[in-house]
Design a protein around this motif. Structure first.
Motif, PDB file in Angstrom:
ATOM      1  N   THR A   1      -4.907  29.805  39.829  1.00 36.67           N
ATOM      2  CA  THR A   1      -3.901  29.133  39.502  1.00 36.67           C
ATOM      3  C   THR A   1      -3.579  28.986  38.243  1.00 36.67           C
ATOM      4  O   THR A   1      -2.431  29.258  37.838  1.00 36.67           O
ATOM      5  CB  THR A   1      -3.952  27.617  40.223  1.00 36.67           C
ATOM      6  OG1 THR A   1      -4.349  27.615  41.590  1.00 36.67           O
ATOM      7  CG2 THR A   1      -2.569  26.823  40.138  1.00 36.67           C
ATOM      8  N   ARG A   2      -4.731  28.861  37.302  1.00 37.00           N
ATOM      9  CA  ARG A   2      -4.382  28.808  35.920  1.00 37.00           C
ATOM     10  C   ARG A   2      -4.074  30.092  35.317  1.00 37.00           C
ATOM     11  O   ARG A   2      -3.277  30.246  34.258  1.00 37.00           O
ATOM     12  CB  ARG A   2      -5.671  28.211  35.152  1.00 37.00           C
ATOM     13  CG  ARG A   2      -5.683  28.110  33.879  1.00 37.00           C
ATOM     14  CD  ARG A   2      -6.670  27.247  33.286  1.00 37.00           C
ATOM     15  NE  ARG A   2      -7.776  28.323  32.794  1.00 37.00           N
ATOM     16  CZ  ARG A   2      -8.906  27.986  32.257  1.00 37.00           C
ATOM     17  NH1 ARG A   2      -9.436  26.630  32.186  1.00 37.00           N
ATOM     18  NH2 ARG A   2      -9.868  28.923  31.890  1.00 37.00           N
ATOM     19  N   TYR A   3      -4.392  31.177  35.816  1.00 37.61           N
ATOM     20  CA  TYR A   3      -4.127  32.348  35.737  1.00 37.61           C
ATOM     21  C   TYR A   3      -2.711  32.661  35.252  1.00 37.61           C
ATOM     22  O   TYR A   3      -2.115  33.127  34.693  1.00 37.61           O
ATOM     23  CB  TYR A   3      -4.687  33.524  36.554  1.00 37.61           C
ATOM     24  CG  TYR A   3      -4.275  34.856  36.507  1.00 37.61           C
ATOM     25  CD1 TYR A   3      -4.863  35.679  35.456  1.00 37.61           C
ATOM     26  CD2 TYR A   3      -3.488  35.549  37.191  1.00 37.61           C
ATOM     27  CE1 TYR A   3      -4.702  37.107  35.235  1.00 37.61           C
ATOM     28  CE2 TYR A   3      -3.026  36.834  37.131  1.00 37.61           C
ATOM     29  CZ  TYR A   3      -3.514  37.504  36.164  1.00 37.61           C
ATOM     30  OH  TYR A   3      -3.399  38.935  35.949  1.00 37.61           O
ATOM     31  N   VAL A   4      -1.939  32.464  36.809  1.00 34.25           N
ATOM     32  CA  VAL A   4      -0.583  32.222  36.642  1.00 34.25           C
ATOM     33  C   VAL A   4      -0.067  31.479  35.678  1.00 34.25           C
ATOM     34  O   VAL A   4       1.103  31.780  34.998  1.00 34.25           O
ATOM     35  CB  VAL A   4      -0.045  31.993  38.159  1.00 34.25           C
ATOM     36  CG1 VAL A   4       1.508  32.107  38.304  1.00 34.25           C
ATOM     37  CG2 VAL A   4      -0.664  32.952  39.185  1.00 34.25           C
ATOM     38  N   VAL A   5      -0.245  30.407  35.502  1.00 38.27           N
ATOM     39  CA  VAL A   5       0.320  29.161  34.539  1.00 38.27           C
ATOM     40  C   VAL A   5       0.187  29.779  33.252  1.00 38.27           C
ATOM     41  O   VAL A   5       1.117  29.677  32.268  1.00 38.27           O
ATOM     42  CB  VAL A   5      -0.453  28.069  34.722  1.00 38.27           C
ATOM     43  CG1 VAL A   5       0.204  27.044  33.552  1.00 38.27           C
ATOM     44  CG2 VAL A   5       0.035  27.131  36.179  1.00 38.27           C
TER      45      VAL A   5
ATOM     46  N   THR B   1      -4.179  37.878  46.698  1.00 38.39           N
ATOM     47  CA  THR B   1      -5.116  38.547  45.493  1.00 38.39           C
ATOM     48  C   THR B   1      -4.509  38.625  44.286  1.00 38.39           C
ATOM     49  O   THR B   1      -3.189  38.263  44.088  1.00 38.39           O
ATOM     50  CB  THR B   1      -5.409  40.021  45.882  1.00 38.39           C
ATOM     51  OG1 THR B   1      -4.033  40.742  45.804  1.00 38.39           O
ATOM     52  CG2 THR B   1      -5.917  40.476  46.976  1.00 38.39           C
ATOM     53  N   GLN B   2      -4.917  38.968  43.068  1.00 39.31           N
ATOM     54  CA  GLN B   2      -4.627  38.821  41.922  1.00 39.31           C
ATOM     55  C   GLN B   2      -3.251  39.823  41.646  1.00 39.31           C
ATOM     56  O   GLN B   2      -2.497  39.729  40.939  1.00 39.31           O
ATOM     57  CB  GLN B   2      -5.551  39.216  40.689  1.00 39.31           C
ATOM     58  CG  GLN B   2      -5.097  39.089  39.496  1.00 39.31           C
ATOM     59  CD  GLN B   2      -6.158  39.252  38.354  1.00 39.31           C
ATOM     60  OE1 GLN B   2      -7.154  38.895  38.593  1.00 39.31           O
ATOM     61  NE2 GLN B   2      -5.934  39.655  37.219  1.00 39.31           N
ATOM     62  N   SER B   3      -3.289  40.934  42.516  1.00 41.82           N
ATOM     63  CA  SER B   3      -2.093  41.775  42.297  1.00 41.82           C
ATOM     64  C   SER B   3      -0.826  41.221  42.786  1.00 41.82           C
ATOM     65  O   SER B   3       0.269  41.460  42.317  1.00 41.82           O
ATOM     66  CB  SER B   3      -2.494  43.236  42.870  1.00 41.82           C
ATOM     67  OG  SER B   3      -2.350  43.258  44.132  1.00 41.82           O
ATOM     68  N   HIS B   4      -1.160  40.543  44.165  1.00 43.03           N
ATOM     69  CA  HIS B   4       0.178  39.801  44.567  1.00 43.03           C
ATOM     70  C   HIS B   4       0.620  38.641  43.376  1.00 43.03           C
ATOM     71  O   HIS B   4       1.771  38.792  43.374  1.00 43.03           O
ATOM     72  CB  HIS B   4      -0.210  38.910  45.742  1.00 43.03           C
ATOM     73  CG  HIS B   4      -0.559  39.672  46.904  1.00 43.03           C
ATOM     74  ND1 HIS B   4      -1.835  39.776  47.488  1.00 43.03           N
ATOM     75  CD2 HIS B   4       0.065  40.639  47.618  1.00 43.03           C
ATOM     76  CE1 HIS B   4      -1.719  40.674  48.649  1.00 43.03           C
ATOM     77  NE2 HIS B   4      -0.453  40.946  48.653  1.00 43.03           N
ATOM     78  N   MET B   5      -0.165  38.141  42.849  1.00 43.10           N
ATOM     79  CA  MET B   5       0.080  37.225  41.616  1.00 43.10           C
ATOM     80  C   MET B   5       0.727  38.021  40.724  1.00 43.10           C
ATOM     81  O   MET B   5       1.720  37.183  39.722  1.00 43.10           O
ATOM     82  CB  MET B   5      -0.843  36.249  41.208  1.00 43.10           C
ATOM     83  CG  MET B   5      -1.299  35.570  42.301  1.00 43.10           C
ATOM     84  SD  MET B   5      -0.452  34.241  42.822  1.00 43.10           S
ATOM     85  CE  MET B   5      -0.183  34.265  44.640  1.00 43.10           C
ATOM     86  N   ASP B   6       0.455  39.122  40.259  1.00 43.59           N
ATOM     87  CA  ASP B   6       1.032  39.893  39.304  1.00 43.59           C
ATOM     88  C   ASP B   6       2.342  40.236  39.678  1.00 43.59           C
ATOM     89  O   ASP B   6       3.286  40.132  38.544  1.00 43.59           O
ATOM     90  CB  ASP B   6       0.284  41.152  38.821  1.00 43.59           C
ATOM     91  CG  ASP B   6      -1.138  40.789  38.124  1.00 43.59           C
ATOM     92  OD1 ASP B   6      -1.248  39.602  37.375  1.00 43.59           O
ATOM     93  OD2 ASP B   6      -2.061  41.770  38.250  1.00 43.59           O
ATOM     94  N   TYR B   7       2.475  40.646  40.828  1.00 47.12           N
ATOM     95  CA  TYR B   7       3.930  40.764  41.280  1.00 47.12           C
ATOM     96  C   TYR B   7       4.946  39.616  41.218  1.00 47.12           C
ATOM     97  O   TYR B   7       6.064  39.788  40.571  1.00 47.12           O
ATOM     98  CB  TYR B   7       3.964  41.106  42.761  1.00 47.12           C
ATOM     99  CG  TYR B   7       5.006  41.551  43.387  1.00 47.12           C
ATOM    100  CD1 TYR B   7       5.601  42.573  43.501  1.00 47.12           C
ATOM    101  CD2 TYR B   7       5.768  40.549  44.162  1.00 47.12           C
ATOM    102  CE1 TYR B   7       6.809  43.010  44.383  1.00 47.12           C
ATOM    103  CE2 TYR B   7       6.812  40.452  45.101  1.00 47.12           C
ATOM    104  CZ  TYR B   7       7.538  41.850  44.973  1.00 47.12           C
ATOM    105  OH  TYR B   7       8.581  42.025  45.824  1.00 47.12           O
ATOM    106  N   VAL B   8       4.320  38.455  41.555  1.00 44.05           N
ATOM    107  CA  VAL B   8       5.138  37.131  41.293  1.00 44.05           C
ATOM    108  C   VAL B   8       5.394  36.930  39.831  1.00 44.05           C
ATOM    109  O   VAL B   8       6.575  36.538  39.459  1.00 44.05           O
ATOM    110  CB  VAL B   8       4.179  35.966  41.932  1.00 44.05           C
ATOM    111  CG1 VAL B   8       5.025  34.674  41.372  1.00 44.05           C
ATOM    112  CG2 VAL B   8       4.115  36.086  43.476  1.00 44.05           C
ATOM    113  N   LEU B   9       4.638  37.215  39.036  1.00 41.07           N
ATOM    114  CA  LEU B   9       4.578  37.041  37.522  1.00 41.07           C
ATOM    115  C   LEU B   9       5.847  37.936  36.974  1.00 41.07           C
ATOM    116  O   LEU B   9       6.830  37.447  36.459  1.00 41.07           O
ATOM    117  CB  LEU B   9       3.434  37.159  36.598  1.00 41.07           C
ATOM    118  CG  LEU B   9       2.345  36.125  36.874  1.00 41.07           C
ATOM    119  CD1 LEU B   9       1.060  36.652  36.204  1.00 41.07           C
ATOM    120  CD2 LEU B   9       2.876  34.871  36.152  1.00 41.07           C
ATOM    121  N   GLU B  10       5.734  39.338  37.498  1.00 43.53           N
ATOM    122  CA  GLU B  10       6.872  40.029  37.084  1.00 43.53           C
ATOM    123  C   GLU B  10       8.257  39.649  37.751  1.00 43.53           C
ATOM    124  O   GLU B  10       9.285  39.625  36.900  1.00 43.53           O
ATOM    125  CB  GLU B  10       6.598  41.502  37.603  1.00 43.53           C
ATOM    126  CG  GLU B  10       7.607  42.746  37.240  1.00 43.53           C
ATOM    127  CD  GLU B  10       7.182  43.719  37.907  1.00 43.53           C
ATOM    128  OE1 GLU B  10       6.093  44.254  38.231  1.00 43.53           O
ATOM    129  OE2 GLU B  10       8.361  44.926  37.858  1.00 43.53           O
TER     130      GLU B  10
END
Ligand code: F0G
Length: 456
Positions: free
Chosen positions: A322-326, A413-422
């Motif tokens: 969670t902290r990764y995304v924040v 996974t982390q790649s899903h979260m990278d997609y969200v960040l983009e």
């Protein structure tokens, strides 16, 4: 190793249907601009809630096969009861089909018209169940909670000075119970410190008022205490959890959060007479006291989940992911509730869309835009959810305008979260073009679930 990995392997997959932007524009319009009204299959990354959406483990699925579906006194009940007792420690354990059923029973017995129930911040179902019984649900968050720039580690804390003043002002007769929600979901998923829990407990004991914990995300809260509160570095997270509950007189729990279950909950107390009255309602509305609205297999899944959720490798991964995304959002200049909470990322909508008035629901606009941009489903926690005063029927802006991106446990996974960040960053780039919304139709209680919207 510096790289944090998901501490599990994927054994079964659920395909994600990909949609185009044009399709999503039509789909969200047909859903009256309310992401709750979308079909799940039309969502690419579903961050609507972390509730009931977790991936269960192979052990939990195996336990489900052992589920004993006897009506009364099933083996599953005893496994469930023992798992709950081991962590929460309360004498009386009442299974319910989910958290709000526990709230409904608790407040049905304890809340009467004219009384006040303080909390750090009530979740919407808690608030609605208190108001339904004629009580007032009062939020007493600590001062740091509203300062989105403060890096105070326990922004979920309750303002205990305000609590003492309330008790002195209204008297214990008017306050049937004091609650604290761990972690503080509506206040940004922030944890509550052990020191704060001890202080709330002291105030409630001095006044003779029962102290209850809304325990949905207790394991995440306990692990935050381990990682952030001096003196707990070397304490096992399970022992921190046990200490938290040792200060309380009871709790409500949704097993759909920190028990990895798809359904389930429970209500606990040490008061046998109160439990007797609660079980009378349970039998009317949920089921026999040894299953309370759940199948035996659900009870078994919860028993396993409660044990797994306190695995410290899992909890480290959970809090760090969670902290990764924040951290990525902060690095891009996008305002979020910080420091990172456990189960969700909360965008600060007032700063994302400062040009939209609170009662034109900027959080709803942002939820719609994120869906159109990338098929991401999120939920507004602002003036749609909290803006209607049930007593006057009038609207007033909520204290915070947040957009919650809740992260299901062990699902993405982390790649899903990278997609969200983009996706968030693309919406951020065109934020000045985003318009406000108006409500076309809404029910009186919990309106965010079914309200229909249109652009202003
Ligand atoms: N308390 C808190 C703090 C919650 O977050 C929830 C549910 C409940 C009680 C009610 O539990 O859903 O099992 O009846 N929160 C979900 C969410 C729905 O998305 O945050 P339930």
């Amino acid at each position: 190793m510096k790289t944090i990995i998901e501490p599990f392997r994927i054994k079964m997959v659920e395909p994600i249907k990909l949609t185009t932007r044009e399709q999503r524009e039509q789909l969200i319009e047909a859903a009256k601009y309310n992401p709750f009204l979308l079909r799940a299959e039309d969502v690419i990354i579903d961050l609507l809630t972390d509730s009931g959406t977790s991936a269960m483990s192979s052990e939990a699925w195996a336990a489900m096969m052992r589920g004993d579906e006897s009506y009364a006194g099933a083996r599953s009940w005893f496994r469930f009861r023992d798992a709950v007792k081991d962590i929460f420690g309360f004498e009386q354990i009442i299974p319910t089909h989910q958290g709000r059923a526990a709230e409904h029973i608790l407040f049905g017995v304890m809340v009467h018209p004219g009384c006040i129930v303080p909390n750090n911040t009530h979740f919407d179902t808690t608030r609605a169940n208190i108001e339904f019984n004629g009580g007032e649900a009062l939020d007493l968050p600590c001062a740091e909670a509203t300062d989105l720039d403060s890096d105070f580690p326990f922004k979920g804390n309750m303002d205990t000075t305000a609590l003492e003043e309330l008790v002195a002002d209204k008297g214990p007769e008017k306050i049937p119970l004091i609650m604290v929600t761990v972690t503080n979901n509506s206040g940004g998923g922030q944890p509550v410190s052990m020191a704060n829990i001890r202080e709330i407990s002291r105030v409630s004991r001095d006044a003779g008022i029962p102290f209850y914990i809304d325990a949905c995300r207790f394991a995440e809260n306990a692990h935050f205490i381990k990682r952030r509160e001096p003196g707990f570095e070397n304490t096992a997270t399970i022992d921190i959890a046990r200490e938290i509950f040792s200060y309380a007189d009871g709790c409500t729990m949704s097993a759909k959060k920190d028990a990895f279950a798809n359904i389930g909950g429970f209500l606990c107390t040490n008061d046998a007479e109160l439990a007797h009255r609660e079980r009378n309602i349970l039998i009317l509305t949920e089921g026999f006291p040894t299953y309370g609205g759940l199948a035996g297999r659900d009870l078994d899944a919860i028993a396993v989940g409660l044990c797994e959720v306190l695995d410290e490798h899992y909890l480290d991964y959970r809090l760090l992911s969670t902290r990764y995304v924040v951290q990525h959002l902060l690095d891009s200049g996008i305002s979020v509730v910080a420091p990172a909470g456990g189960h969700a990322v909360y965008l600060d909508v007032r700063r994302f869309l400062p040009h939209i008035e609170p009662l034109q629901y900027p959080g709803q606009s942002l939820a719609v835009e994120l869906y159109v941009e990338a098929g991401i489903r999120s939920v507004e926690i602002g003036s749609v959810m909290f803006g209607l005063d049930p007593h006057t029927g009038k609207e007033r802006p909520a204290r915070l305008e947040l957009l919650r991106l809740a992260i299901p446990r062990r699902v993405y996974t982390q790649s899903h979260m990278d997609y969200v960040l983009e996706a968030i960053s693309l919406v951020w780039q065109r934020r000045s073009e985003i318009r406000g919304m108006r409500i076309v139709r809404a029910p009186q209680f919990l309106r965010h679930f079914t309200a229909e919207f249109d652009w202003v």
